[in-house]
Design a protein around this motif. Structure first.
Motif, PDB file in Angstrom:
ATOM      1  N   GLN A  35       0.804  -1.220   0.000  1.00 26.00           N
ATOM      2  CA  GLN A  35       0.000   0.000   0.000  1.00 26.00           C
ATOM      3  C   GLN A  35       0.838   1.270   0.000  1.00 26.00           C
ATOM      4  OE1 GLN A  35      -3.748   0.008   2.389  1.00 26.00           O
ATOM      5  NE2 GLN A  35      -3.061  -1.992   3.125  1.00 26.00           N
ATOM      6  N   GLN A  36       1.867   1.324   0.817  1.00 24.87           N
ATOM      7  CA  GLN A  36       2.612   2.564   0.975  1.00 24.87           C
ATOM      8  C   GLN A  36       3.679   2.755  -0.092  1.00 24.87           C
ATOM      9  OE1 GLN A  36       0.894   4.169   2.914  1.00 24.87           O
ATOM     10  NE2 GLN A  36       1.287   3.867   5.098  1.00 24.87           N
ATOM     11  N   VAL A  37       4.364   1.677  -0.463  1.00 23.33           N
ATOM     12  CA  VAL A  37       5.453   1.780  -1.444  1.00 23.33           C
ATOM     13  C   VAL A  37       4.942   1.551  -2.858  1.00 23.33           C
ATOM     14  CG1 VAL A  37       7.682   0.834  -2.178  1.00 23.33           C
ATOM     15  CG2 VAL A  37       7.162   1.077   0.265  1.00 23.33           C
ATOM     16  N   HIS A  38       4.178   0.479  -3.055  1.00 23.68           N
ATOM     17  CA  HIS A  38       3.651   0.190  -4.385  1.00 23.68           C
ATOM     18  C   HIS A  38       2.472   1.087  -4.739  1.00 23.68           C
ATOM     19  CE1 HIS A  38       5.020  -2.821  -7.222  1.00 23.68           C
ATOM     20  NE2 HIS A  38       5.529  -3.537  -6.231  1.00 23.68           N
ATOM     21  N   GLY A  50       6.884   2.945   5.276  1.00 26.02           N
ATOM     22  CA  GLY A  50       6.778   3.075   3.829  1.00 26.02           C
ATOM     23  C   GLY A  50       6.249   4.422   3.387  1.00 26.02           C
ATOM     24  N   VAL A  51       6.074   5.349   4.329  1.00 26.29           N
ATOM     25  CA  VAL A  51       5.520   6.672   4.015  1.00 26.29           C
ATOM     26  C   VAL A  51       6.649   7.620   3.642  1.00 26.29           C
ATOM     27  CG1 VAL A  51       4.242   8.648   4.913  1.00 26.29           C
ATOM     28  CG2 VAL A  51       3.587   6.323   5.568  1.00 26.29           C
ATOM     29  N   ALA A  52       6.484   8.356   2.550  1.00 27.81           N
ATOM     30  CA  ALA A  52       7.463   9.363   2.151  1.00 27.81           C
ATOM     31  C   ALA A  52       7.112  10.683   2.837  1.00 27.81           C
ATOM     32  CB  ALA A  52       7.463   9.542   0.639  1.00 27.81           C
ATOM     33  N   PRO A  53       7.994  11.221   3.699  1.00 26.59           N
ATOM     34  CA  PRO A  53       7.671  12.442   4.464  1.00 26.59           C
ATOM     35  C   PRO A  53       7.874  13.712   3.638  1.00 26.59           C
ATOM     36  CG  PRO A  53       9.854  11.682   5.043  1.00 26.59           C
ATOM     37  CD  PRO A  53       9.320  10.680   4.051  1.00 26.59           C
ATOM     38  N   VAL A  54       7.029  13.916   2.640  1.00 25.21           N
ATOM     39  CA  VAL A  54       7.140  15.082   1.763  1.00 25.21           C
ATOM     40  C   VAL A  54       6.449  16.265   2.433  1.00 25.21           C
ATOM     41  CG1 VAL A  54       6.609  16.028  -0.506  1.00 25.21           C
ATOM     42  CG2 VAL A  54       7.148  13.589  -0.267  1.00 25.21           C
ATOM     43  N   PRO A  55       7.168  17.348   2.759  1.00 25.87           N
ATOM     44  CA  PRO A  55       6.544  18.509   3.392  1.00 25.87           C
ATOM     45  C   PRO A  55       5.527  19.150   2.456  1.00 25.87           C
ATOM     46  CG  PRO A  55       8.933  18.580   3.628  1.00 25.87           C
ATOM     47  CD  PRO A  55       8.628  17.508   2.643  1.00 25.87           C
TER      48      PRO A  55
END
Length: 540
Positions: free
Chosen positions: A319-322, A478-483
């Motif tokens: 879910q988080q990466v794919h 798997g979460v990308a911490p994009v501000p």
């Protein structure tokens, strides 16, 4: 995700079905009361809740983390709180059912499980979710052993295996369908609805159970419970898991995990001392005089260590990466969960013919192969590189459960067969707790070590990468911490670097789990066929 054998069910000396009390007093029983197949319906509905819960939570985890702001350790507790409560309650729950009545205990478990599920969905914070997951674990431990005991005391001997086979198929179908059901609910309603699903199932199971299930108990099951043993084992396991999760946050050299591990050692030692001196111990240590039983118990722990850890992190990966939706992830996991329905009868046939050693060794070899295979997948791995490993994990799961039960219960003395059945379940739940905890520590530690490097490799400026170094807890999910407001090229760089860091941790964890599975293959070689066969083993 496990098949429970209650303490009473596995006791060869358990009483056979008897006439209802109302008939004994000369009054006609109400219509349907004590009817075997209607009783099976009520029992199956109850255990269906537990089967669904075994897999729906893994699909709901990403949504829970996002909605409640949970860290990786928080998500681990959502899973581990339930498994830990279940693990320490299974053996005493069987004794409770024997002493106070299997119907009463089963229905109490059904009500408790349904109410706890509703409370989880209504919880406004992570702390309350974890609390009610503990309650759910206690309730699950009440209803699972009692459910099979009820079947044992309702069906005649010639139909018992068929009934247990249907019972096992119900649980298997629930486990297989759980990810898809959870995906549909999370995607189209919310994550809370995954837990609300248990309410109607519990209500129907309660109403049918009240009407049709005949009460039974062991009239000789008297005496006190080993309350100190329960308390010491609970404290020892909690301290161990707490230390492992805190080690993932602070490192193994930090005071908190070190104190927790020391407390766990002391409490385990006190538990052993207590079991050696009490008249009715929670877990008679004489069981472990059998090399086969001891090896099989350790193998169950090691097997579920790899299996539960794999399922926990695979759902985050999908879910988080794919970027799959909950439904897509649930459907993609079907080869893992669905194959269990086929694997159980195959394992039963192999166990009956060759004994438990062969299916246990095969199961753990399949597990090791699958984990090593999954440890080599990349961020954008196509599904064709995933599903064969999922099939192997599902096959392994069925073989380890069926053959492991035969190995443990079959090598126990006849009068301790019920306790041995509880031991098998406790070992499996403990393995699940350790798998999610230890592999989570390895994953989060690896992510923390490589995150800055992976971000800079992906084009994130060094200063920005350093600022993002404190977001390892999110990246470990798997979460990308994009501000917010980040330009698209920079957002892509952060996402790519974060996912690469997650995969480094993912691959490390599964490689270690694969090595553990190899050790379990060696343990399987020590297991021999026992002298106390397990009713229905081939069917479950």
């Amino acid at each position: 995700m496990s098949q429970t054998r209650g303490a009473e069910v596995l006791d060869p000396g358990a009483s056979r079905p008897s006439a209802p009390r109302s008939q004994a007093r000369g009054r006609p029983a109400r219509r349907g009361h004590g009817h075997p197949w209607l009783t099976l319906v009520a029992v199956a509905l109850g255990v269906m809740m537990v089967g669904l819960d075994a897999t729906v939570v893994s699909i709901a985890n990403p949504a829970i983390a996002k909605d409640l702001g949970a860290s990786l350790s928080g998500l681990q507790w959502v899973t581990n709180a339930y498994l830990l409560a279940l693990a320490v309650t299974l053996i005493p729950a069987g004794k409770i059912a024997d002493r106070f009545g299997r119907k009463r205990t089963f229905l109490a478990g059904v009500v408790g499980f349904a109410v706890a599920s509703l409370a989880i969905g209504l919880s406004g914070g992570l702390g309350m979710v974890i609390f009610w997951r503990v309650v759910q674990g206690f309730a699950g431990a009440l209803l699972q052993p009692a459910s099979l005991a009820i079947l044992r005391n309702t069906f005649p001997a010639e139909r018992l295996n068929a009934a247990i086979g249907i019972w096992g198929s119900t649980v298997g179908i629930s486990i297989a369908g759980g990810p898809i059901v959870a995906g549909l609910l999370v995607e189209n309603v919310n994550w809370e609805s995954v837990f609300f699903l248990n309410a109607p199932l519990g209500l129907v199971a309660l109403l049918v159970g009240l009407w049709v299930i005949r009460e039974s108990k062991d009239e000789e099951a008297a005496g006190s419970f080993d309350v100190p043993g329960v308390a010491l084992l609970t404290g020892a396991l909690f301290a161990l898991v707490w230390g492992l999760i805190k080690a993932g946050e602070h490192g193994f050299g930090h005071a908190t995990p070190l104190v927790s591990f020391a407390a766990s050692v002391v409490l385990f030692a006190a538990f052993v001392w207590n079991e050696l001196r009490v008249e009715r111990p929670l877990l008679p240590l004489s069981l472990f005089r059998s090399v086969s039983l001891s090896a099989a118990t350790g193998l169950i722990v090691l097997g579920f260590f790899g299996m539960f850890g794999t399922i926990f992190f695979i759902t985050l990966y999908l879910q988080q990466v794919h970027g799959m939706s909950p439904v897509e992830a649930g459907v993609r996991m079907l080869p893992m969960t669905g194959i269990f329905i086929v694997a159980s009868p195959i394992a039963g046939a192999l166990t009956n013919r060759f004994g438990p050693r062969l299916p246990l060794a095969l199961g753990m070899a399949f597990t090791a192969t699958a984990l090593f295979g999954l440890s080599r997948v990349g961020v954008d791995a196509p599904y064709v590189q995933l599903w064969p490993w999922f099939v192997l994990v599902g096959l392994a799961f069925g073989m380890v459960i069926v053959a492991g039960t035969e190995a443990i219960v079959g090598n126990a003395p006849a009068h301790l067969a019920g306790v041995a059945g509880g031991l098998q379940q406790t070992a499996s739940q403990l393995g699940g707790v350790l798998g999610t905890s230890v592999l989570g520590v390895l994953l989060s530690t690896k992510v923390g070590d490589v995150l800055v490097g992976r971000l800079t490799e992906s084009g994130v400026p060094g200063a920005a990468a350093q600022r993002l170094s404190g977001t390892g807890g999110l990246v470990a999910q798997g979460v990308a911490p994009v501000p917010p407001g980040t330009p698209e090229p920079a957002a892509k760089a952060i996402t790519n670097g974060s996912h690469l860091a997650f995969m480094d941790g993912f691959q490390t964890s599964l490689t270690v789990a694969g090595a553990v599975a190899v050790v379990a293959v060696l343990a399987a070689l020590l297991v021999r066929r026992g002298t106390s066969p397990v009713d229905g083993a081939a069917a479950v």
